[in-house]
Write an enzyme that holds these catalytic residues in place. Structure first.
Site, PDB file in Angstrom:
ATOM      1  CD  GLU A  43     184.859 -51.964  17.541  1.00  0.00           C
ATOM      2  OE1 GLU A  43     183.385 -51.711  17.716  1.00  0.00           O
ATOM      3  OE2 GLU A  43     185.498 -52.781  17.999  1.00  0.00           O
ATOM      4  CB  CYS A  85     149.076 -55.591   8.418  1.00  0.00           C
ATOM      5  SG  CYS A  85     147.323 -55.319   8.912  1.00  0.00           S
TER       6      CYS A  85
END
Ligand SMILES: Cc1ncc(COP(=O)(O)O)c(C=O)c1O
Length: 428
Positions: A285, A356
Site C-alpha cells: 500500500e 499566524c
C-alpha cells in the site's frame, strides 16, 4: 524527468520551467511530474516479476485525479481510507476489485459504498477491530452481498526508532489494527459470519520506514499469522498477505543509498517465500514513495526581514498549504526557482510562511544572499495538498500536472472571497 537546473539557471520539473508555472498559475502552487510518478509505479510493478500482487496506491498521499489516473494506468489499484477516497479511486477508473479499504472508524454509509461497488464489491474491506466485524456482517446482510474481508492486524512492531512518532502506526498503543492477540478470535468471527469471507491479512507499521529489515520484521508477523491460521484450517479462502505501505523517500537529497520501493518488495518476497506462502498474492500500500519526490510547492517571497537573530525569508506558502513541517517536524529542501543573476553569494535564511503560528516555519536553508523572488519546496507531492486547509482565511493552493514536457492540466485558484462569504454567513 527529474527536477533539474538548466544552463540558464532555471529550475525545471519534467522539462517545464517552474518560472513559467509561476507566471501562468501564480503561487502557492503545487507542481507534479506525473510521468515520473507513473515511471516509479511501473518500476515497483516490475519488481514483482509477474507473481500475483496488488500495488494498492494509498490515495490519501495525493488524491488528485491526474495523479490517481496516471498511477492506475501504470498498473496500480488503490488503498482508500474514506468513502470519498473510494469514490475518487472508482471515478478515476480503478476497478473495484483492485481497491482495498482501511480505516478504524468506517461509517455504515462508507461500508455500504464499499459493499455496493461494482458487480461484487471491492477487493477487500480490511477490518481494524474485532468490533467492526459484526457491523460489516450486518451491512453485508442488508445488501444481500458476500463481502471479501481482510484483517488489518497491529503487528506490534515499533517504528518509532526509524520514523516520527506521529507516523508510526504499528506499535501496540496505536489505535490501528486488530491486536495480534485478538486475530484468532477475529478470524473465528469472520468464519462464522454468513456474508463475510476471510480473504487476507495485513499490517501497516507506519510511514517513512528507512530500513528494509524493519519492514520485513512487520511483514514476518503477518506471514507467521497467515501460516498458523492455514495450518489450523482457519483460512481456506485466504488469497493475499498485505505488508502495507511506508517505503521511505530521501527528504535530504543526500542519502542515495536509501532502499528503493523495489528493494522493499524484493525483501518481502524473499521472506514470504521462506514462510511457504508463495501461492498467496502480495499486496502493498505505498503512498509517499510513489509521489512525494515528484511534486513540489512553489511560493513567492513576499519580503525578507534581517534581524540580529536571523535572516527571515517570508514566503506566500504556509503551514496551511504544507503542514508536514508543523505536524511532523519534517524538513523539506527549499531552493530558489531562478538562480541569481548577480553575485553567487549565499546566506542562511529561515524560511517562514504568513500564517499566524510559530510552527509555520520551513526551517533554515542556504539560499542566495540576495533574496530570491520565488522558491520551490521540494518533495511535496505526498501529504501536501491533501492536508491543505484555509486557516487564517488563506485560499487553497492550486495544482499543476506536468506531463510530456508541458503543463498538461491545472486546477483553478479560488478567490478568498468564497471563504469571506462563508465565514460571514456562518451563524447568520
Ligand atoms: C493503512 C495505510 N496504508 C498505507 C499508507 C501509506 O503510507 P506511505 O505513504 O508511507 O507509503 C498509510 C499511511 O498513513 C496507511 O495508513
Amino acid at each position: 524527468m527529474p527536477i533539474v537546473r538548466d544552463p540558464s539557471g532555471l529550475l525545471r520539473l519534467g522539462g517545464v520551467s517552474l518560472a513559467e508555472v509561476v507566471d501562468r498559475l501564480g503561487t502557492p502552487t503545487y507542481a507534479y511530474d506525473v510521468d515520473a510518478m507513473a515511471a516509479g509505479a511501473r518500476e515497483l510493478e516490475a519488481s514483482f516479476e509477474g507473481t500475483p500482487h496488488l500495488v494498492a496506491y494509498a490515495v490519501k498521499a495525493n488524491s488528485a485525479g491526474g495523479v490517481v489516473r496516471a498511477l492506475a494506468a501504470a498498473g496500480c489499484g488503490a488503498d482508500v481510507v474514506s468513502g470519498a477516497e473510494l469514490r475518487v479511486a472508482l471515478a478515476c477508473g480503478i476497478s473495484p476489485d483492485r481497491v482495498i479499504y482501511n480505516g478504524v472508524a468506517k461509517t455504515d454509509a462508507e461500508l455500504d459504498a464499499a459493499i455496493g461497488a461494482g458487480g461484487s464489491g471491492i477487493a477487500a474491506v480490511q477490518v481494524e477491530s474485532v468490533e467492526e466485524i459484526a457491523r460489516l456482517e450486518a451491512r453485508a446482510a442488508a445488501a444481500g452481498r458476500t463481502v471479501r474481508t481482510g484483517i488489518r492486524m497491529n503487528p506490534n512492531v515499533d517504528l518509532r526508532d526509524v520514523t516520527h512518532a506521529n507516523i508510526a502506526t504499528g506499535h501496540d498503543t496505536a489505535k490501528f489494527g486488530v491486536p495480534r492477540a485478538d486475530v484468532g478470535h477475529a478470524v473465528e468471527l469472520l468464519n462464522a459470519s454468513p456474508h463475510l469471507v476471510f480473504v487476507g491479512i495485513g499490517a501497516h507499521a507506519g510511514s517513512q520506514c528507512t530500513a528494509t529489515a524493519k519492514y520485513v520484521e512487520s511483514a514476518r508477523t503477518v506471514f507467521d499469522v497467515a501460516r498458523a491460521l492455514r495450518a489450523d484450517g482457519k483460512a481456506r479462502s485466504l488469497a493475499y498477505v498485505n505488508t502495507g505501505g511506508g517505503f521511505a523517500i530521501d527528504y535530504t537529497g543526500d542519502a542515495p543509498e536509501r532502499p528503493r520501493p523495489a528493494d522493499f518488495v524484493r525483501a518481502i518476497r524473499a521472506a514470504k517465500r521462506e514462510a511457504g506462502l508463495d501461492d498467496l498474492a502480495s499486496f502493498v500500500e505505498p503512498g509517499r514513495s510513489l509521489v512525494a519526490q515528484h511534486g513540489l510547492l512553489l511560493a513567492r517571497v513576499i519580503q525578507s526581514k534581517v534581524s540580529a537573530a536571523a535572516r527571515w525569508l517570508m514566503i506566500d506558502a504556509g503551514m496551511n498549504d504544507l503542514i508536514r513541517p508543523a505536524l511532523y517536524q519534517a524538513k523539506h529542501r527549499v531552493v530558489a526557482v531562478e538562480a541569481p543573476s548577480g553575485s553567487a553569494e549565499t546566506a542562511r535564511w529561515r524560511v517562514v510562511g504568513p500564517v499566524c503560528e510559530s510552527s509555520d516555519d520551513f526551517g533554515e536553508h542556504v539560499l542566495p544572499r540576495a533574496a530570491p523572488r520565488t522558491v520551490a519546496i521540494l518533495d511535496a507531492g505526498a501529504y501536501g495538498f491533501v492536508m491543505a486547509n484555509q486557516y487564517n482565511g488563506r485560499a487553497l493552493p492550486v495544482e499543476a500536472f506536468v506531463s510530456d514536457g508541458r503543463i498538461a492540466a491545472s486546477t483553478q485558484r479560488r478567490s478568498p472571497e468564497s471563504w469571506v462569504a462563508e465565514r460571514v454567513g456562518a451563524g447568520a
